[in-house]
Design an enzyme around this catalytic site. Structure first.
Site: not given
Length: 552
Positions: A67, A71, A199, A251
């Site tokens: 992540r 980002h 994700h 998940d």
């Protein structure tokens, strides 16, 4: 760092170019998987080792590092700007809405940087560390692997407002997501769906999806696309007025494994974030077919994810002489006040075109200054030699520091002690042994004693007063050099020491000697002196690049 006022004129002129040469042309390198092959070949292994250790106590760290890379790239490109802390002049992206109390893993990046710096000082950027860490994180979680293009440099600034406006938010519509992907040059269907598949591992806080549970789009009701069974489970975990920082798995079934279950969840309306479910539940969207394909074909997802990660990693990287190689990922180099950063600043601000000349100049200074001649601070010379050699593909080593500057100079000593380009091998060996350097060191160091030759014309026309060329010089090389340096021509004209790989630190010098194409007499003597023990060393170094670099 202060520099001796009696600085050698050539060195002084080079520093002038460094500090005031902003108008010089810049060269921009392209990202390439082989970028660190010669300067830090084990960088991925080093980063993987730190990551494996971190995963033992923090199973979500891989998702967090992936992540961070995402980002980082969405704000002015993949430049490590997300890693910068607040300073008097920098508003950190860490406090932007998408990152504040959410982005994590900075301490692990610090550990990775420290480990890499220990092995390869001043070489690997923080931006590249993020790119490598993301690939390693995905692979270690069972996902695909890909060859990471490298060569990014680090930003000197952060962009908090850009982070607030550019990073996709968990509550955004598909149209908004597509707009932000398009703004950075990514595909609004395949890249969007594939990268959202990250994700499939990691966690999210209640604050990122609680509006879906109670007041979706200001309706006072839950998101109608949310599976009712899943809704009840999430409401129990995140009650109204409860702790908004509570974590839940992105998940539900395989939270720490990188697989295709994320897309199966979307098909049953169990995407945790609105931005996830939008990919499947937006009527008529072109992303629906891609979700269906990835749900039934994990291999297709893995292949697309790898391609999209490479594409994302290519968003506006800083290369060439833009940015810098941060020594601490949290702060730009010139804010640390460390004298050791002079070399890093030079690399940042100097056009690539003069670096090879500077490399040779500083190498020559370091060798000539070994007898306390005071041409320039010995520490500066050593650091420059180290940084420049590594920058151009040479070896790295642990520099021994602690020298002090001489109070006097010795012109007589310089005239007597420095090897001459006209010296026979016996004279060169004598001068090296006079300072405690043996024959193996002599062969390893000889390529860098003379940065450019002003002294080869006697070899071309009047070798040892014979009025003939040096018989050890190949006829092909002789003709080339006579054309470059005609009799009676400009004696200050420059020519390359290595005609093939001019600006690369490699072992071609020794192959040239074997072909009787050594530029200087003192070079060729190493190979062409009968029965010399240096002949075998030249042969070894020519055949084995690693051996030649290790010897240096």
């Amino acid at each position: 760092m202060m520099v001796d006022k009696a600085l050698h004129p050539l060195v002084a002129s080079l520093f002038f170019v460094i500090w005031f040469g902003g108008s010089l042309p810049y060269a921009y390198a392209q990202l390439t998987p082989t970028f660190y092959d010669g300067t830090c070949p084990n960088v991925s292994t080093i980063i993987r080792g730190v990551l494996v250790q971190a995963l033992q106590t923090d199973p979500r760290i891989g998702a967090s590092l992936t992540r961070l890379h995402f980002h980082d790239c969405f704000v002015d490109g993949c430049d490590g700007s997300i890693l910068l802390d607040n300073t008097d002049t920098i508003e950190s992206e860490k406090e932007a809405a998408p990152n504040n109390n959410s982005a994590r893993g900075f301490d692990v990046v610090d550990n990775m940087k420290a480990a890499v710096e220990n092995a390869c000082p001043g070489i690997v950027s923080c931006a590249d560390i993020l790119a490598i860490a993301a690939e390693e994180s995905v692979r270690l979680a069972g996902g695909p692997s890909w060859t990471v293009p490298l060569g990014r440099r680090d930003s000197l600034i952060a962009n908090r407002s850009g982070a607030n406006s550019s990073i996709p938010a968990p509550s955004e519509s598909l149209a908004a997501l597509k707009s932000k992907f398009a703004a950075v040059g990514l595909n609004t269907s395949s890249d969007l769906v594939a990268l959202s598949g990250a994700h499939t591992f990691g966690r999210a806080q209640c604050l990122n999806f609680i509006s879906r549970l109670y007041n979706f789009s200001g309706s006072g009701n839950p998101d109608p696309t949310l599976n009712t069974t899943y809704l009840a489970a999430l409401q129990q975990l995140c009650p109204q007025g409860g702790n908004r920082s509570v974590l839940t798995n992105l998940d539900r079934t395989t939270p720490d494994t990188f697989d295709g279950n994320y897309f199966s969840n979307l098909q049953t309306n169990e995407g945790l974030l609105q931005s996830d479910q939008e990919l499947f539940s937006t009527t008529g969207a072109d992303t629906i077919a891609i979700v269906n394909n990835f749900s039934s074909n994990q291999t297709a997802f893995f292949e697309s994810f790898a391609v999209s990660m490479i594409r994302m990693g290519n968003i506006s990287p800083l290369t060439g002489t833009d940015g810098e190689i941060r020594l601490n990922c949290r702060i730009v180099n010139n804010s640390t006040g460390s004298n050791a950063l002079l070399a890093s600043t030079v690399l940042k601000d100097t056009s690539v075109g003069i670096l090879p000349l500077m490399l040779a100049t500083y190498q020559r200074i370091a060798i000539q200054d070994a007898d306390h001649m005071g041409l320039v601070q010995a520490l500066v010379s050593s650091l420059m030699v180290f940084i420049f050699l590594v920058q151009f593909g040479g070896p790295s080593w642990g520099s021994f520091l602690g020298r002090k500057d001489g109070l006097t100079a010795s012109q007589t000593g310089a005239n007597k002690a420095l090897p001459s380009p006209f010296d026979p091998l016996i004279a060169i060996a004598s001068k090296f042994s006079g300072v405690g350097v043996d024959s193996r060191d002599l062969v390893a160091l000889c390529p860098f004693i003379w940065p450019r030759s002003l002294f080869l014309t006697p070899r071309l026309y009047d070798f040892n007063k014979t009025r003939k060329p040096d018989p050890t010089l190949s006829r092909t090389q002789l003709k080339i050099l006579q054309k470059s340096c005609p009799r009676g021509g400009n004696r200050t004209a420059l020519t390359n020491l290595d005609p093939t790989t001019v600006n690369t630190f490699d072992n071609r010098y020794f192959s040239n000697l074997q072909a009787c194409a050594g530029l200087l007499q003192s070079d060729q003597e190493l190979f062409s002196t009968p029965k010399s023990n240096t002949v075998e060393m030249v042969n070894q170094f020519s055949a084995n690049r690693q051996l030649s670099l290790k010897a240096l």
